[in-house]
Scaffold this motif. Structure first.
Motif, PDB file in Angstrom:
ATOM      1  N   ALA A  38       0.729  -1.284  -0.064  1.00 58.93           N
ATOM      2  CA  ALA A  38       0.007   0.182  -0.033  1.00 58.93           C
ATOM      3  C   ALA A  38       0.888   1.481  -0.037  1.00 58.93           C
ATOM      4  CB  ALA A  38      -0.931   0.001   0.970  1.00 58.93           C
ATOM      5  N   PRO A  39       0.275   2.446  -0.507  1.00 54.01           N
ATOM      6  CA  PRO A  39      -0.929   2.617  -1.177  1.00 54.01           C
ATOM      7  C   PRO A  39      -1.175   2.065  -2.600  1.00 54.01           C
ATOM      8  CG  PRO A  39       0.069   4.667  -1.266  1.00 54.01           C
ATOM      9  CD  PRO A  39       1.143   3.616  -0.520  1.00 54.01           C
ATOM     10  N   THR A  63      -8.693   9.578  -2.919  1.00 53.92           N
ATOM     11  CA  THR A  63      -7.552   9.206  -2.099  1.00 53.92           C
ATOM     12  C   THR A  63      -8.115   9.736  -0.669  1.00 53.92           C
ATOM     13  OG1 THR A  63      -6.261  11.264  -2.389  1.00 53.92           O
ATOM     14  CG2 THR A  63      -5.651   9.307  -3.494  1.00 53.92           C
ATOM     15  N   LYS A  64      -7.539   9.101   0.393  1.00 53.57           N
ATOM     16  CA  LYS A  64      -8.051   9.263   1.768  1.00 53.57           C
ATOM     17  C   LYS A  64      -7.937  10.814   2.088  1.00 53.57           C
ATOM     18  CE  LYS A  64      -3.724   7.989   4.160  1.00 53.57           C
ATOM     19  NZ  LYS A  64      -3.230   7.156   5.221  1.00 53.57           N
ATOM     20  N   LEU A 103      -8.961   1.757  -3.688  1.00 49.45           N
ATOM     21  CA  LEU A 103      -8.019   1.917  -3.106  1.00 49.45           C
ATOM     22  C   LEU A 103      -7.489   1.221  -1.787  1.00 49.45           C
ATOM     23  CD1 LEU A 103      -7.812   5.721  -4.032  1.00 49.45           C
ATOM     24  CD2 LEU A 103      -7.417   3.601  -5.511  1.00 49.45           C
ATOM     25  N   HIS A 109      -4.973   2.012   1.069  1.00 47.39           N
ATOM     26  CA  HIS A 109      -3.922   2.891   1.759  1.00 47.39           C
ATOM     27  C   HIS A 109      -3.001   2.519   2.663  1.00 47.39           C
ATOM     28  CE1 HIS A 109      -7.269   5.665  -0.126  1.00 47.39           C
ATOM     29  NE2 HIS A 109      -6.237   6.315  -0.241  1.00 47.39           N
TER      30      HIS A 109
END
Length: 352
Positions: A30-31, A309-310, A350, A352
Motif C-alpha cells: 500500500a498505497p 484518495t483518503k 484503493l 491506503h
C-alpha cells in the motif's frame, strides 16, 4: 518492471485444495489501486506513490483442484471490486457477461464471487451463483459477503465470509444491480434496475424495511460521507439523492447524459458524475440548496468508476473505452496523467 501473474490454482469454497507453487509471488504494498479489467479478465495493481501499473493479476486461465483432479474454470467479465474492512482481502463480482453494453436482460450466464488476498493476489475462494451478479461486497464488520442475482425476481444473497456458506436470501426488486452500505453501517441499499427502485435492507435483521422509487434503471446507490446515497439512473439520465436518516429521495438532479458513476468529494463538497460513453467527468456544487453543474474535465473514453484518495485530493477514473485510468488533481480539476491498464476497466478500489 511490470509483472504479469497467472493464478493457476483455484478453490471452490475455502475447503478446496490451493497451491500456487508454479506461480511467481508478488508483494502488493500500500498505497495501491486495484482495477478490474472486464474484457482482459485481469486486475491491474497501480502504485499510488508513482501512479504506474506495477503488476497485473490474470484470472483467465484459472483452474481448481477439488481433490478430484484439476479442471478449468470459466471466469468471464469480472466487474466490481471491494476491500474488506481490515484491508486483507478483496471481493469481486463476476457476472459472466459484458455489462458495459447494458445491465438489463442478462439472465443466461452464471455469476461468481471471488475472494482474493490483497497482499499477494492469490485467490482464496470462488463461489458460483445461478445468475449474474453486479458486485460482491464485505459487510461493515467483515463477517459477511453480500451480492445480488440480476434476474426478474431479484434476490440479495448473504454469505459467511469465512466459509462462503449461504446464510440468507432476501427478495428485492427486479433486476437488482449494485448492493452497497450506508456510512452509519445500518443499511444496505440495492439498486433495482428493472423496477426503478432502491430496496433498503436492515443489515442486522436481514430484511427489506423500505422500497424507494428513484429514476429509470438505477445501477447503484453510491456512498456519500455527507449522510446521503447517490443513485445513478442510467436510462433516466439523472441522480436520485437519498437521505439516509429519512430514507427518502430529497433531490433529483437532471443530467442530460447517461451517468456511469456518481461520487461525493468531501474536500470540496462536490458531486462528480462520469459521462458514460464519453470522455468527461462533470462536477456539481451546492447553490441555493441544490446541486448545480459547475464544470467538466476530460478523462478517457467511456469514463466510469471514480475513487478518491483518503485526503480527497487525488481521484482515479476508470475509462472503459481507453484501457486506462485517469489520475485527476481534485482541486484544479485537471488530469495529471493516464495509467495504462487492461481492456474495459470498470471497478476500482484503493488500499491506503
Amino acid at each position: 518492471m511490470k509483472k504479469i501473474i497467472t493464478l493457476s490454482m483455484f478453490s471452490l469454497g475455502l475447503q478446496s485444495c490451493l497451491t500456487n507453487d508454479a506461480n511467481p509471488e508478488i508483494n502488493i504494498i500500500a498505497p495501491s489501486a486495484f482495477v478490474i479489467n472486464g474484457e482482459s479478465t485481469t486486475i491491474s495493481v497501480i502504485d499510488l506513490a508513482t501512479n504506474e501499473t506495477r503488476s497485473t493479476i490474470s484470472l483467465e486461465n484459472s483452474t481448481i483442484d477439488n481433490h478430484n483432479g484439476a479442471k478449468n474454470l470459466d471466469i468471464q467479465f469480472p466487474h466490481h471490486i471491494y476491500l474488506s474492512p481490515d484491508g486483507s482481502k478483496l471481493s469481486i463480482g463476476v457476472p459472466g457477461v459484458d455489462l458495459s453494453e447494458g445491465h438489463l436482460g442478462n439472465h443466461e450466464s452464471t455469476g461468481h464471487i471471488l475472494i482474493i488476498d490483497a497482499k499477494n493476489g492469490n485467490i482464496l475462494s470462488k463461489t458460483e451463483l445461478p445468475k449474474p451478479n453486479h458486485n460482491a461486497i464485505f459487510s461493515p464488520d467483515g463477517k459477511e459477503i453480500w451480492t445480488t442475482l440480476m434476474e426478474h425476481h431479484g434476490k440479495t444473497l448473504i454469505y459467511d465470509a469465512s466459509t462462503m456458506a449461504l446464510k440468507n436470501t432476501i427478495l428485492v426488486g427486479e433486476e437488482p444491480a449494485e448492493v452497497t452500505f450506508s456510512a452509519n453501517n445500518k443499511y444496505a441499499f440495492v439498486a433495482n434496475g428493472g423496477s426503478n427502485t432502491v430496496s433498503v435492507l436492515d443489515i442486522l435483521e436481514k430484511k427489506v424495511i423500505k422500497t424507494i422509487a428513484v429514476g429509470e434503471e438505477p445501477v447503484g446507490a453510491w456512498l456519500g460521507v455527507d449522510g446521503r446515497m447517490y443513485v445513478d439512473n442510467e436510462l433516466g439520465q439523472s441522480i436520485s439523492i437519498i437521505d439516509v436518516e429519512k430514507l427518502e429521495v430529497i433531490e433529483t438532479v437532471k443530467l442530460e447524459f447517461k451517468p456511469g458513476y456518481v461520487a461525493y468529494n468531501q474536500l470540496l463538497n462536490e458531486m462528480w458524475v462520469s459521462n458514460a460513453g464519453q470522455s468527461y467527468v462533470h462536477y456539481f456544487v451546492r447553490e441555493n440548496n441544490t446541486w448545480k453543474k459547475k464544470g467538466s474535465f476530460q478523462t478517457g473514453l467511456d469514463a466510469h468508476a471514480i475513487a478518491f484518495t483518503k485526503d480527497w485530493k487525488i481521484a482515479y477514473v476508470t475509462n472503459q473505452g481507453n484501457l486506462s485510468v485517469s489520475v485527476i488533481d481534485v482541486i484544479s480539476h485537471q488530469k495529471i496523467k493516464d495509467v495504462q491498464v487492461g481492456q474495459k476497466p470498470n471497478g476500482i478500489v484503493l488500499k491506503h
